[in-house]
Design a protein around this motif. Structure first.
Motif, mmCIF file in Angstrom:
data_model
loop_
_atom_site.group_PDB
_atom_site.id
_atom_site.type_symbol
_atom_site.label_atom_id
_atom_site.label_comp_id
_atom_site.label_asym_id
_atom_site.label_seq_id
_atom_site.Cartn_x
_atom_site.Cartn_y
_atom_site.Cartn_z
ATOM 1 N N ASP A 1 60.021 213.427 3.862
ATOM 2 C CA ASP A 1 58.413 213.225 3.955
ATOM 3 C C ASP A 1 57.892 214.135 2.911
ATOM 4 O O ASP A 1 58.043 215.501 3.344
ATOM 5 N N TRP A 2 57.666 213.886 1.647
ATOM 6 C CA TRP A 2 57.281 214.794 0.632
ATOM 7 C C TRP A 2 55.739 214.289 0.211
ATOM 8 O O TRP A 2 55.323 213.146 0.419
ATOM 9 N N PRO A 3 55.169 215.163 -0.419
ATOM 10 C CA PRO A 3 53.744 214.733 -0.798
ATOM 11 C C PRO A 3 53.676 214.019 -1.823
ATOM 12 O O PRO A 3 52.801 213.174 -1.804
ATOM 13 N N GLU A 4 54.553 214.123 -2.576
ATOM 14 C CA GLU A 4 54.613 212.922 -3.899
ATOM 15 C C GLU A 4 56.174 212.492 -4.018
ATOM 16 O O GLU A 4 57.054 213.445 -3.837
ATOM 17 N N TYR A 5 56.376 211.627 -4.592
ATOM 18 C CA TYR A 5 57.663 211.190 -4.883
ATOM 19 C C TYR A 5 57.908 210.570 -6.433
ATOM 20 O O TYR A 5 56.918 210.116 -6.984
ATOM 21 N N VAL A 6 59.047 210.871 -6.882
ATOM 22 C CA VAL A 6 59.288 210.391 -8.115
ATOM 23 C C VAL A 6 60.541 209.334 -7.912
ATOM 24 O O VAL A 6 61.781 209.869 -7.320
ATOM 25 N N VAL A 7 60.602 208.230 -8.701
ATOM 26 C CA VAL A 7 61.743 207.333 -8.089
ATOM 27 C C VAL A 7 61.975 206.783 -9.726
ATOM 28 O O VAL A 7 61.499 206.436 -10.379
ATOM 29 N N PRO B 1 69.236 204.046 -6.912
ATOM 30 C CA PRO B 1 67.943 204.725 -6.937
ATOM 31 C C PRO B 1 68.293 206.246 -6.836
ATOM 32 O O PRO B 1 69.230 206.548 -6.133
ATOM 33 N N MET B 2 67.267 207.035 -7.381
ATOM 34 C CA MET B 2 67.427 208.509 -6.932
ATOM 35 C C MET B 2 65.920 208.654 -6.814
ATOM 36 O O MET B 2 65.157 208.466 -7.469
ATOM 37 N N VAL B 3 65.596 209.290 -5.582
ATOM 38 C CA VAL B 3 64.159 209.620 -5.268
ATOM 39 C C VAL B 3 63.963 211.235 -5.054
ATOM 40 O O VAL B 3 64.781 211.672 -4.426
ATOM 41 N N GLN B 4 63.069 211.636 -5.740
ATOM 42 C CA GLN B 4 63.108 213.258 -5.794
ATOM 43 C C GLN B 4 61.471 213.531 -5.405
ATOM 44 O O GLN B 4 60.596 212.932 -5.599
ATOM 45 N N PRO B 5 61.294 214.758 -5.037
ATOM 46 C CA PRO B 5 59.925 215.370 -4.824
ATOM 47 C C PRO B 5 59.136 215.615 -6.087
ATOM 48 O O PRO B 5 59.819 216.080 -6.971
ATOM 49 N N TYR B 6 58.010 215.206 -6.323
ATOM 50 C CA TYR B 6 57.500 215.546 -7.517
ATOM 51 C C TYR B 6 56.988 217.045 -7.304
ATOM 52 O O TYR B 6 56.450 217.460 -6.461
ATOM 53 N N LEU B 7 57.316 217.779 -8.480
ATOM 54 C CA LEU B 7 57.267 219.424 -8.125
ATOM 55 C C LEU B 7 56.067 219.834 -9.166
ATOM 56 O O LEU B 7 56.017 219.699 -10.430
ATOM 57 N N ASP B 8 55.020 220.372 -8.346
ATOM 58 C CA ASP B 8 53.856 221.023 -9.422
ATOM 59 C C ASP B 8 54.309 221.985 -10.168
ATOM 60 O O ASP B 8 53.403 222.042 -11.320
ATOM 61 N N ALA C 1 57.305 204.271 -2.386
ATOM 62 C CA ALA C 1 58.284 204.816 -3.159
ATOM 63 C C ALA C 1 59.623 204.096 -2.499
ATOM 64 O O ALA C 1 60.546 203.948 -3.298
ATOM 65 N N ALA C 2 59.814 203.720 -1.335
ATOM 66 C CA ALA C 2 60.660 203.096 -0.900
ATOM 67 C C ALA C 2 60.906 201.595 -1.480
ATOM 68 O O ALA C 2 61.996 201.016 -1.669
ATOM 69 N N GLU C 3 59.844 201.105 -1.657
ATOM 70 C CA GLU C 3 59.966 199.727 -2.125
ATOM 71 C C GLU C 3 60.468 199.612 -3.679
ATOM 72 O O GLU C 3 61.231 198.993 -3.930
ATOM 73 N N LEU C 4 60.051 200.805 -4.402
ATOM 74 C CA LEU C 4 60.576 201.018 -5.741
ATOM 75 C C LEU C 4 62.137 201.107 -5.588
ATOM 76 O O LEU C 4 62.950 200.689 -6.738
ATOM 77 N N ALA C 5 62.663 201.992 -4.686
ATOM 78 C CA ALA C 5 63.915 202.169 -4.590
ATOM 79 C C ALA C 5 64.684 201.145 -4.214
ATOM 80 O O ALA C 5 65.964 200.774 -4.588
#
Length: 269
Positions: free
Chosen positions: A114-120, A154-161, A140-144
């Protein structure tokens, strides 16, 4: 005079910012550099004292072909960076084995954190290709899942401000020696741009310490290495990528960079 191949792809003008300074500095160091396309069937790789992999930016869609080429070249001359490095570094699953702080990464479409934003993105990619930023966990899950369905990891990461405020710091090393560092413009932020936009930066001590631990973990001599770091929300540096195959080296950003690269090549020869 040593003769080395500077290996590029079908668009040799695509890396002119790198190729011009590099070949000029090689010449001053007593090395004749000749531009070759990696997939040119007429290239005589055995005629070179070394083959230096540079802007092979089309390998992503042809990774197995590229690695087969690398093995053939390594059987007849010296390949830089070496073949085992190219084999492991062209798939970002190497981050799982690094044993050092990295950006948190989920390697599946299932049970996303559960992250605020995802990078896939896929593990075989470059230049933000096939990379998506989204705040929607289901998306994000659909893209992965789509990557998995296509046979890709796939690699799913949190987007870091912090990428926007602190920026990515890329540290450049030639033959294990620090050359220069740059702050790169984020490719997924509001000021997204290609990865060549950057400015010189003096890395902090904790960034240098982490980058050198990364280098120490590679059991092969490296002509070049670019260690890309970001800061996590707690402020600690983490590896986002270890570029050992075809990184942009920002040779025009530091006046001594091309000469540093040439000196490293001369030493390894």
């Amino acid at each position: 005079m040593s003769i080395c191949a500077y290996v590029t792809y079908e668009d040799p003008e695509g890396d002119d910012d790198e190729r011009g300074p590099a070949l000029s500095a090689w010449r001053e160091a007593g090395i004749e550099g000749r531009v070759e396309r990696w997939d040119d069937p007429a290239a005589d790789w055995a005629s070179y004292d070394a083959v230096v992999v540079r802007s092979v930016w089309d390998y992503i869609a042809r990774r197995q072909e590229f690695l087969e080429w690398a093995r053939r070249v390594a059987s007849v001359t010296r390949l830089m960076n070496p073949c085992p490095v190219l084999e492991s570094n062209t798939d970002k699953t190497y981050l799982r084995e690094l044993g050092l702080p990295t950006v948190p990464t989920h390697w599946s479409s299932r049970d996303l954190p559960d992250w605020p934003e995802y990078v896939v993105k896929p593990t075989v990619s470059g230049g933000a290709r096939d990379t998506t930023r989204t705040a929607d966990r289901d998306r994000a899950a659909e893209l992965a899942a789509a990557l998995e369905a296509a046979g890709r990891t796939p690699m799913v990461q949190p987007y870091l401000d912090m990428v926007e405020s602190e920026g990515e710091t890329s540290l450049l090393y030639f033959n294990g020696r620090f050359s220069h560092a740059v702050r790169r413009v984020p490719m997924l932020g509001p000021d997204a741009a290609d990865g060549r936009r950057a400015r010189l930066r003096t890395p902090a001590a904790d960034q240098v310490e982490l980058a050198e631990k990364v280098l120490a973990a590679v059991p092969h001599p490296l002509l070049y290495a670019r260690i890309d770091l970001v800061r996590l929300p707690g402020g600690e540096p983490a590896v986002i990528e270890v570029e050992l195959t075809e990184p942009y080296l920002y040779l025009r950003h530091e006046p001594r960079a091309a000469a540093n690269l040439a000196a490293a090549l001369r030493e390894l020869l």
